[in-house]
Design a protein around this motif. Sequence first.
Motif, short mmCIF file in Angstrom:
data_model
loop_
_atom_site.label_atom_id
_atom_site.label_comp_id
_atom_site.label_asym_id
_atom_site.label_seq_id
_atom_site.Cartn_x
_atom_site.Cartn_y
_atom_site.Cartn_z
N SER A 192 47.99 42.29 32.80
CA SER A 192 47.55 41.32 31.79
C SER A 192 47.62 41.86 30.36
O SER A 192 47.49 41.09 29.41
CB SER A 192 46.15 40.82 32.11
OG SER A 192 45.24 41.90 32.13
N ASN A 241 46.34 34.45 37.81
CA ASN A 241 45.25 34.90 38.68
C ASN A 241 45.32 36.43 38.70
O ASN A 241 46.21 37.01 39.34
CB ASN A 241 45.42 34.32 40.08
CG ASN A 241 44.28 34.69 41.00
OD1 ASN A 241 43.68 35.75 40.87
ND2 ASN A 241 44.00 33.81 41.93
N ALA A 242 44.38 37.08 38.03
CA ALA A 242 44.39 38.53 37.90
C ALA A 242 44.19 39.23 39.24
O ALA A 242 44.75 40.31 39.47
CB ALA A 242 43.34 38.99 36.89
N SER A 243 43.39 38.65 40.13
CA SER A 243 43.13 39.31 41.41
C SER A 243 44.38 39.31 42.32
O SER A 243 44.65 40.30 42.98
CB SER A 243 41.94 38.67 42.13
OG SER A 243 42.21 37.31 42.38
N SER A 244 45.11 38.23 42.33
CA SER A 244 46.33 38.18 43.16
C SER A 244 47.58 38.54 42.36
O SER A 244 48.66 38.68 42.93
CB SER A 244 46.50 36.79 43.78
OG SER A 244 46.76 35.83 42.78
N LYS A 245 47.41 38.67 41.05
CA LYS A 245 48.51 39.02 40.14
C LYS A 245 49.67 38.03 40.26
O LYS A 245 50.84 38.41 40.29
CB LYS A 245 48.98 40.45 40.37
CG LYS A 245 47.91 41.47 40.08
CD LYS A 245 48.40 42.87 40.25
CE LYS A 245 47.25 43.81 39.94
NZ LYS A 245 47.61 45.20 40.07
#
Length: 177
Positions: free
Chosen positions: A103, A61-65
């Motif tokens: 990422s 999940n890129a937003s929450s890393k």
Amino acid sequence: LAKAVRDADIALQKRSSKKKKKAAADHASVVNAPKSLDVFIASGFPSWQETVISVLKENYNASSKTFDDKALVAAMGKKGVLENKKAMPFANEIKKRVDLIGSAAFDRVLQFNEADLVSEAASHLKSSLGFARVNVIRTDAVGDGFTDAQAKVAQSAVPGEPGILITNHWLAREVNG
């Protein structure tokens, strides 16, 4: 590369001194015997690593890393990757890299031509580290005519981390002759 080759050379010297518990003169002849260096360059990553990277991307999940670890393990099991003992340590290393650089860690394309770079460095390795011969070998060329040791080292090579095999000619004569 030079450091990795030097470390491998030191390891060879230590192994040969343990195997040969003869007089110091014999040890000196082993250490000073002509050596060959085979550098194995891989053109691609093993398929199981590509599968692990794919599963990691799908569960990141890129937003929450963060990674969904439960879904990650389930997906890796479903794809049969968990049967490989190296899969989870590899996945954990990639996860650490993602934590550090984001990422971009999923992109493992080299920004240089490794075979050309190592070929250019071969004469330096030969002269500065005292090798009689330096061979740069693509792993896709490994097949008949290669020793078991060469095949094993070739399998360990991945882009950016070439396989290194040092052969001491005195030891080779001792084993083969």
